[in-house]
Enzyme design. Sequence first.
Site, short mmCIF file in Angstrom:
data_model
loop_
_atom_site.label_atom_id
_atom_site.label_comp_id
_atom_site.label_asym_id
_atom_site.label_seq_id
_atom_site.Cartn_x
_atom_site.Cartn_y
_atom_site.Cartn_z
CB CYS A 1 -0.92 0.01 1.22
SG CYS A 1 -2.11 -1.34 1.27
CG ASP B 1 6.44 45.62 -24.82
OD1 ASP B 1 7.46 45.30 -24.20
OD2 ASP B 1 6.01 44.98 -25.79
CG ASP C 1 9.68 48.71 -29.62
OD1 ASP C 1 10.24 48.44 -30.69
OD2 ASP C 1 8.72 48.06 -29.16
#
Length: 1008
Positions: free
Chosen positions: A152, A884, A663
């Site tokens: 078990c 960003d 950018d």
Amino acid sequence: MAPSLRDLQLTAVSGDRRPETVAAANDFPDLEDVRLLDSYEEEEREKMESIEEGMKRIQVRVTGMTCAACSNSVESALTGIHGVVRASVALLQNKADVVFDPNFVKDEDIKNAIEDAGFEAEILLDSNISQIKSQKTLVGQFRIGGMTCAACVNSVEGILRNLPGVKRAVVALATSLGEVEYDPNVISKDEIVNAIEDAGFEGALVQSNAQDKILLGVIGLSNEMDANILNDILRNLKGVRQFEFDKTLPQIEVLFDPEVISSRSIVDAIEKGSNGKFKINVQNPYTARSSNGIDESSNMLWLFTSSLILSFPLFLIGVVCPHIPFMYSLLLMRCGPFLMSDWLKWALVSIIQFVIGKRFYVAAGRALRNRSTNMDVLVALGTSASYFYSVYALLYGAFTGFWSPIYFETSAMLITFVLLGKYLEILAKGKTSDAIKKLVELAPAKALLLVKDAGGKFVEERVIDSLLIHPGDTLKVLPGSKIPADGVVTWGSSYVDESMVTGESEPISKEVNSLVIGGTMNFHGVLHIQATKVGSNTVLSQIISLVETAQMSKAPIQKFADFVASIFVPTVVCMALITFLGWYVSGELGAYPEEWRPENSNSFVFALMFSISVVVIACPCALGLATPTAIMVATGVGANNGVLIKGGDALERAQKVKYLLFDKTGTLTQGKPTVTAVKTFNGMERGDFLTLVASAEASSEHPLARALVDYAQHFHFFNDPSAVKDAQNHKTESTFSGWLLDVMDFSALPGRGVQCSINGKTVLVGNRKLLNEKEITIPTEAENFLVGLEESAKTAILVAFDNNVIGAIGLADPLKREAAIVVESLTNMGVKPVMVTGDNWRTARAVANEVGIDDVRAEVMPSGKVDVIRSFQKNKSVVAMVGDGINDSPALAAADVGIAIGAGTDVAIEAADYVLMRNNLEDVIVAIDLSRKTFSRIRWNYVFAMAYNIIAIPVAAGVFFPILRLKLPPWVAGACMALSSVSVVCSSLLLRRYKRPRLTTILGITVE
């Protein structure tokens, strides 16, 4: 032998604090893919990992610091501990931020080191949260019922080890317990329990090594029996580890396991267990800290008031009573060896000197024990000299009959004025943190929780403390009330004012599936929202954390003040000694006429008064407050304007910016490209051509790819409104996905495009560079079409199928309306704008001409942005980069000042120094302008503080006395010293009046 329960004790797992990386699949050159695993960032991360991995960070309140010398003393004590990696002490906030290795140093060691340095220390309640939240793995104990043998055990262990997110699993048959180390970001405790139960066993969480704290205010406690009831309730709660009850407030601090019990369950259990007698309020940690500031100002006011009340009789005795015969005769009565007036002065001043003024002796003693000096040393030295000389003069007169002037009132007035100055300084410093207080007050105190039954139906509305909201809770937001947590709208529609958080002035429409931010105001309709982020994970909490971190930081210019503070007091004491010797020796040699001295005085007393004035007029506090107060105000003002500043060093660099790199896509342009032209070259039907392109691009997340798919979808299903709506929402799985072709071997090629296989043939969608690499010839017709697009500032995309060019597509990304005027304004401010893009030279030049940028760097590969930045930095110029914040992380990190624009709700951007909440280029002007005005104010603060000491000390020393008969009594010198630091703080507070610059003013445009 099976392990016992003792063998399964929990152990702490070092947290991996590396931020999750985000890789954008950028297929086209005009919105370049700058991977977060770029070589530059990899180097930086390797440097940081050696410091941060497995480290723990706490914040400690430090009480007793009065000037920069004190904060330097505490910082030295902390950095001297083996295992402490970094320590920063903020004088204004009375706070220390410490990063250390928990394997060598415990929290108590930090606290003891500060106390050994002579200051009071208290570990802040919420300071451990960041370290707990950042733990990569948790270790939990699970009770496993139904195991009968080793088979078990092996079965359960095998099941647990195969679960995603589970690092280690050990199961003990004898104790029916299992210890599982797991990543809570991948798998939850409930999923582990379910896996155990699915295997046929009983499962339940016993405890984990996660822990959290909560501070609860208790209403309804009236006697000792009530306190015992409260203790019994908490003691019997599963998951509560320990608690500490403060009967005086009354409030209770609870340490609990959030994997076993929630904070709301604790509150519910207390109120239910007391049959409603106890009412529980969750204490906001920041509010608790603010109350300490109020207590400090109240204590200082009490000291000042007491000193003033006791000093007032001294004023009456010396000034008023001599004009009242009866009162004057009483004061001239001899009582023992002294006059009644002398006894009264001695008694009153002794209380002021040693009871009210005890704080100066204690603080001075602390400083001297640590071989440092501060303002308290000067105050204690000056007042003690005046007091003990007066005592000596009285005793000398009693024994010899020669009565010299006494100066008890000098000591009393000095202490009174210094305490007044400290009180005003505390009030003024409190004003510098008003911005954070306003941010904290944005969050509503209560929330309306919708309770569901087992079937998921709302059955009850319940008012709860907003600090008890859990992720997944459904909350009802009424019109005119604030949204209590970050979440998503599940029902209703309304308009929400987000200006207090993001700076966007216009109310924003919110419908089902719209995201909402905690602390913003709901205007018209009723909303049901599902909480997604609570506690320290909300946007508002992140903003507060950023502002607090910035206010804790030190600008490089502060090093100058710290150096001056370290040598200031010894230098002043030496000057005082030189002053005393100069006047005393001159008097003894008869170098100045005796009428210069007061009546019944001598050269010793005359020289002593000058030296005391020198000691008490010198003020190191003004120098120490010049920078931090201005930075505190500036970061708060920035937050109110949607500009989050990450530290004083960023502020200092930003005011020197010479080159500002933009950018293109999403920064100068709107970042919402649309298809403007489509042309095929081999006679293929337009619909088939668009289907082929959309199929190739459907797996890409690039904005241009989404624009192409949207356009194709519109083309095919224009008459169906639902198709239009699907396209606008950019859903990856559409009801019309059946029209796309099957794609194999898809790959994104950063800076060039995409490549895939359809029907066994290669499809390429990208720019010239991609086709040239694949050695595909571009027909003249296609080349002419591309040139026309590029010269009109459009992005041109080529499509090749089976090694033949079959068509081209033109896309336009409109410029932001403010781009051109912001570029011109920057030029007028002396900042040279530069555009860096991966797009071709024709398109880049066309866009640059539209916005007015002369310096263009085109066809720059993603990793090449860092090289461009470094080329500008070679001549020691300060370079800023606007991007960003995600795709441009390496470039933002490489720049001297990284500015992430349009962050919206994503404010936890590691690479940027400035985070602009709005997607508006005008905020770039605000960031630079605020930095310049802040450092202009700091320079004025330093000029004032330095000029004050340079002018005041010679005047106090009597340099001008022989010519102008200008002399400063010690009590006047003390008043000047007290007011000098107040004036510096008030100077910094003028930054609160900062207004966003008007672009018309910068451009020199006169508006009629």
